[in-house]
Design a protein around this motif. Sequence first.
Motif, short mmCIF file in Angstrom:
data_model
loop_
_atom_site.label_atom_id
_atom_site.label_comp_id
_atom_site.label_asym_id
_atom_site.label_seq_id
_atom_site.Cartn_x
_atom_site.Cartn_y
_atom_site.Cartn_z
N ALA A 17 4.12 -1.93 -0.58
CA ALA A 17 5.41 -1.35 -0.96
C ALA A 17 5.14 -0.12 -1.81
N LEU A 18 5.83 0.97 -1.49
CA LEU A 18 5.62 2.23 -2.21
C LEU A 18 6.97 2.91 -2.41
N SER A 19 7.43 2.88 -3.62
CA SER A 19 8.72 3.48 -3.92
C SER A 19 8.70 4.98 -3.58
N VAL A 42 10.46 -0.94 -3.09
CA VAL A 42 11.27 -1.85 -3.89
C VAL A 42 12.73 -1.39 -3.93
N GLN A 71 11.34 -5.88 -0.46
CA GLN A 71 11.00 -6.21 -1.85
C GLN A 71 12.17 -5.93 -2.79
N LYS A 142 4.99 -10.20 -5.99
CA LYS A 142 4.05 -9.13 -6.36
C LYS A 142 3.94 -9.11 -7.88
N TYR A 183 -1.17 3.25 -14.39
CA TYR A 183 -2.15 3.62 -13.36
C TYR A 183 -3.44 4.14 -13.98
N SER A 207 -4.53 -5.79 -4.57
CA SER A 207 -4.05 -4.42 -4.66
C SER A 207 -4.77 -3.70 -5.79
N ASP A 209 -6.78 0.44 -6.21
CA ASP A 209 -7.97 1.26 -5.94
C ASP A 209 -8.50 1.11 -4.52
N LEU A 210 -7.60 1.08 -3.56
CA LEU A 210 -8.01 1.03 -2.15
C LEU A 210 -7.74 2.41 -1.54
N ARG A 232 -1.63 3.98 -2.46
CA ARG A 232 -1.80 5.44 -2.46
C ARG A 232 -2.76 5.89 -1.36
N ILE A 342 -0.90 10.13 -7.08
CA ILE A 342 0.56 10.05 -7.17
C ILE A 342 0.85 8.83 -8.01
N ALA A 346 6.08 5.46 -10.09
CA ALA A 346 5.53 4.40 -9.25
C ALA A 346 5.94 3.02 -9.74
N CYS A 347 6.21 2.17 -8.78
CA CYS A 347 6.88 0.94 -9.14
C CYS A 347 6.11 -0.34 -8.90
N ALA A 348 4.98 -0.54 -9.48
CA ALA A 348 4.21 -1.80 -9.51
C ALA A 348 2.72 -1.51 -9.44
C1 LIG Z 1 4.26 6.20 -5.77
C2 LIG Z 1 4.08 4.72 -5.89
C3 LIG Z 1 5.15 3.89 -5.64
C4 LIG Z 1 4.98 2.50 -5.73
N1 LIG Z 1 6.04 1.69 -5.44
C5 LIG Z 1 5.87 0.34 -5.43
C6 LIG Z 1 6.93 -0.52 -5.02
O1 LIG Z 1 8.02 -0.09 -4.65
N2 LIG Z 1 6.69 -1.85 -5.07
C7 LIG Z 1 5.48 -2.37 -5.44
O2 LIG Z 1 5.30 -3.59 -5.45
N3 LIG Z 1 4.48 -1.57 -5.81
C8 LIG Z 1 4.63 -0.24 -5.81
N4 LIG Z 1 3.60 0.57 -6.16
C9 LIG Z 1 2.30 -0.03 -6.48
C10 LIG Z 1 1.42 -0.11 -5.27
O3 LIG Z 1 1.96 -0.95 -4.27
C11 LIG Z 1 0.01 -0.63 -5.65
O4 LIG Z 1 0.10 -1.93 -6.16
C12 LIG Z 1 -0.66 0.28 -6.66
O5 LIG Z 1 -0.48 1.64 -6.34
C13 LIG Z 1 -2.15 -0.01 -6.77
O6 LIG Z 1 -2.82 0.29 -5.59
P1 LIG Z 1 -3.68 1.66 -5.42
O7 LIG Z 1 -4.48 1.82 -6.71
O8 LIG Z 1 -4.56 1.36 -4.22
O9 LIG Z 1 -2.71 2.78 -5.22
C14 LIG Z 1 3.74 1.95 -6.12
C15 LIG Z 1 2.67 2.80 -6.39
C16 LIG Z 1 2.82 4.17 -6.28
C17 LIG Z 1 1.65 5.05 -6.56
#
Ligand SMILES: Cc1cc2nc3c(=O)[nH]c(=O)nc-3n(C[C@H](O)[C@H](O)[C@H](O)COP(=O)(O)O)c2cc1C
Length: 348
Positions: A17-19, A42, A71, A142, A183, A207, A209-210, A232, A342, A346-348
């Motif tokens: 999920a990525l807001s 979300v 979500q 989550k 982050y 989840s 750092d992938l 990301r 990015i 960011a939302c989680a």
């Molecule tokens: C721009 C952005 C928006 C995100 N939106 C959500 C979201 O809507 N719901 C959620 O559970 N996590 C959200 N996340 C968190 C990601 O799903 C993930 O858990 C987090 O980025 C860690 O993974 P990464 O380090 O591989 O990016 C968001 C992260 C980013 C960067």
Amino acid sequence: MLRIGPFEFPFPVVQAALSGYSDAPMRQIARQLGCPYAIHEVVLDKLVLQRGRLQREIFHIPADDHPVGGQLMGAEPTMFGEAAAVMAARGYDVIDINFGCPVRKVLGRCRGGFLLSEPRTAIEIVRRVRDAVPPVVPVTVKMRRGLDDSPESERKFFQIFDAALEVGVSGFTIHGRTVEQRYVGPSRWTFLEKLREYAPHVTLLGSGDLFTAEDAVRMLDQTGVNGVTVARGAIGNPWIFAEAQALLNGDPLPAPPSVAEQGLVIMRHFELCEALHGEDASRIMRKFGIKYSELHPFAADVKAAFIRAGRRVDWMAVMNEWYAPDRDWPPGVRRNGPGDLIAAGACA
Ligand SMILES: Cc1cc2nc3c(=O)[nH]c(=O)nc-3n(C[C@H](O)[C@H](O)[C@H](O)COP(=O)(O)O)c2cc1C
């Protein structure tokens, strides 16, 4: 094998999920490159219950976009449950509960990651959602690994985790950062290993750092989670799914996508975005274009061109100039790290 309720996925690398990003077009593109499961960005429970343009976008689930997770975020168990029932009725195959969002405004409204500090409310939310959603629809949670690094925070994490299992959730996505961390700093994968040992038979998705296909495979191997959610690392790089699939099949990493292949996918993404968002597509696609540009051999020029592309006509000009399939481009570039990070909003 990744199992979420009745759904079985032989390939365990999925779209997080990525807001602001993981709308239907992004998910469809990810699926075309092998992603088997994806989660909508979300959504606030009260927005699900309100009529309007947003509702149309939230409930836009194309036929080729299943199974899909919806979500939710909220603070009030009754409303959370009502929204979950609507999400399931409108076609979401899995309902995911957000206890991870670290955005200040969200925490201030007692939503998202804040709920990791309030196990009683968090558990009541999980219970209401599980009760409100038909038994065939899996509910997942989550979570970040805690609010902060204190033992108290970890205790609350396990309190919520255990209670959610008792209530009957079908799995968890765990982001190995704390809420306080947002982050900054690495995602602690050792926490995922610890959780794997603690709950060997529970569906866990990892989840954090992938950024490459190798990262996804490494997390699976190192932590023993059942699946990984690419966040990301998938923005502007949906090829990460096909690459991870090759590695998991024991095949070599495919060559990075050529400029012509990139152009085809970017155009398809633009068209899907335009079909859903109309005139807003150029504005919405700009942030994707900036990330797509990182795979181009002339990344800096292409990025600058996407930044300037505010209208459809500008977008087409970028495509014609920088992605012309008949030009003799140098090979595409592989992204080896986070690229331009990015995180804002960011939302989680
Ligand atoms: C721009 C952005 C928006 C995100 N939106 C959500 C979201 O809507 N719901 C959620 O559970 N996590 C959200 N996340 C968190 C990601 O799903 C993930 O858990 C987090 O980025 C860690 O993974 P990464 O380090 O591989 O990016 C968001 C992260 C980013 C960067």
